[in-house]
Design an enzyme around this catalytic site. Structure first.
Site, short mmCIF file in Angstrom:
data_model
loop_
_atom_site.label_atom_id
_atom_site.label_comp_id
_atom_site.label_asym_id
_atom_site.label_seq_id
_atom_site.Cartn_x
_atom_site.Cartn_y
_atom_site.Cartn_z
N LYS A 25 5.17 1.39 -0.24
CA LYS A 25 4.73 2.48 -1.10
C LYS A 25 5.86 2.96 -2.01
O LYS A 25 5.63 3.47 -3.10
CB LYS A 25 4.19 3.64 -0.25
N LYS A 57 -4.59 -8.24 -2.36
CA LYS A 57 -5.69 -7.71 -1.57
C LYS A 57 -6.66 -6.92 -2.46
O LYS A 57 -6.25 -6.22 -3.38
CB LYS A 57 -5.13 -6.81 -0.47
N LYS A 93 -9.21 -0.49 -4.32
CA LYS A 93 -9.77 0.47 -5.26
C LYS A 93 -8.74 0.87 -6.33
O LYS A 93 -9.11 1.36 -7.40
CB LYS A 93 -10.20 1.74 -4.50
#
Length: 393
Positions: A155, A253, A256
């Site tokens: 992240k 992957k 959204k």
């Protein structure tokens, strides 16, 4: 503050449980009985972020398995499925959008087949004990362990050998306590319900190991002589559909967060939209349709999606693969689109039925209220024991 030390935990984690071959065996304290034994009914917990309508990766990687676990569970098995809205706010959210996404996710869980009469479906924020147990576990969690979490580094866009605690401009700008400590909240989510089994993907295995170590360390410190553990070290149920990749970038992957809508299939997409998205899916110009994740990721992703949509197909089904090998890329995409549409049409219909009700908001609010009430009752049992052990009851 007490800190869990890895070397101490390794002495405690000396024994192994025996488990079903379909469930990964995990370590546990020698003083803690096996929670998955016949004497202890199973408790299955899993959570999903409130990102609105789930995509195909969410469905195949988690939700489809949740339904299967629910439908095949023994009558005395407790199933808890949480929409983890406290996790969602580790990054800035638009309040109106988050409220909308929570409602859409709850409707989606009902639409895929999660039954509120059988499973406890609830919003994480409706159970304050999640936050209370997180704080208690935080007082016994190693900063060093947390700093080695791979998802935290990803992240922050840090290399694997970097520490987010280093005073670099990148980490200083992005360092947020909630994001750093969210694995502790994730552990609290699981341990709060005396969970025995957690269905997860491979990318969450490290977090579950952290939850186990927190449980074992807590039991060792505060209830070393107890006949039953205060917190149950859970076992892992690995999903067979490990990853569903993006249609437009099959090395990534499905997500959204991808700005390209054609990269993903939503569980509510119409037949027309599904075929349109598969038509633009990236494959290759090589003849035939052999499965090879490294050199042919696009074709392999379509094959994986079809395989996961149909549980009757196995990796050793040579006849099925032989039929695919002779198809053109256009026919392969159409076959994949047909299989996905057939697998999702009932889900899509149920979602539209729920959201089309005149009392849709009231229906969903009542379902969430009932689920939250059931979850709080279970959570309070664990928190009561933990508070007593700590001397703060």
């Amino acid at each position: 503050m007490l800190l869990l030390r890895t070397h101490a935990l390794r002495r405690v984690l000396a024994t192994r449980r025996h488990c079903n071959p379909s469930i990964r065996c995990n370590s546990s304290s020698s003083t803690s009985p096996n929670p998955a034994s016949s004497e202890h009914p199973k408790v299955i917990f899993s959570g999903i972020q409130p990102t609105g309508i789930p995509h195909l990766g969410n469905y195949l990687g988690a939700l489809k398995q949740w339904v299967k676990l629910q439908d095949e569970a023994a009558p005395d098995t407790t199933l808890l499925f949480s929409i983890v809205d406290l996790h969602a706010i580790t990054i800035k959210q638009d309040p109106k959008a988050l409220a909308k996404w929570k409602k859409e996710m709850l409707a989606s869980l009902y639409a895929v087949g999660i039954k509120k009469e059988r499973s406890i479906v609830f919003f994480q924020s409706a159970v304050p004990q999640h936050a209370e147990l997180m704080w208690i576990l935080s007082c016994n969690a190693s900063m060093g362990y947390l700093s080695r979490m791979t998802q935290w580094k990803s992240k922050l866009a840090l290399p694997d050998n970097a520490s987010p605690l280093d005073p670099s401009p990148v980490s200083k700008a992005a360092l947020k306590l909630g994001l750093f400590s969210y694995p502790v909240l994730q552990a609290a989510d699981i341990l709060l319900y005396q969970t025995t089994h957690v269905p997860v993907g491979e990318d969450q295995a490290q977090h579950l190991e952290f939850a186990r170590e927190l449980a074992v360390g807590f039991n060792h410190m505060f209830a070393p002589d107890a006949k039953s553990p205060l917190l149950v070290p859970p076992q892992t149920i690995l999903s067979s559909a490990k990853r569903v990749m993006s249609l437009t970038t099959p090395t990534k992957k499905m997500s959204k967060s991808d700005p390209e809508p054609k990269s993903r299939i939503l569980i509510t997409d119409s037949n027309e939209v599904i075929h349109k998205k598969f038509k633009s899916a990236l494959t290759d110009s090589i003849d035939g349709n052999a499965y090879d994740r490294e050199s042919r990721p696009g074709v392999s992703n379509l094959i994986d999606i079809m395989r996961h949509m149909d549980e009757d197909i196995t990796g050793s089904d040579k006849e099925w693969m032989k039929e695919l090998e002779g198809l053109s890329k256009r026919s392969l995409k159409e076959t994949a689109a047909d299989r996905v549409n057939n697998g999702l049409k009932d889900v899509r219909g149920r979602y539209e039925e729920i959201m089309g009700r005149k009392d849709a908001d009231e229906f969903l609010e009542e379902g969430a209220r009932q689920g939250g009430e059931k979850a709080r009752k279970l959570a309070q049992q664990t928190i009561g024991k933990v508070r007593e052990a700590l001397g703060i009851a």
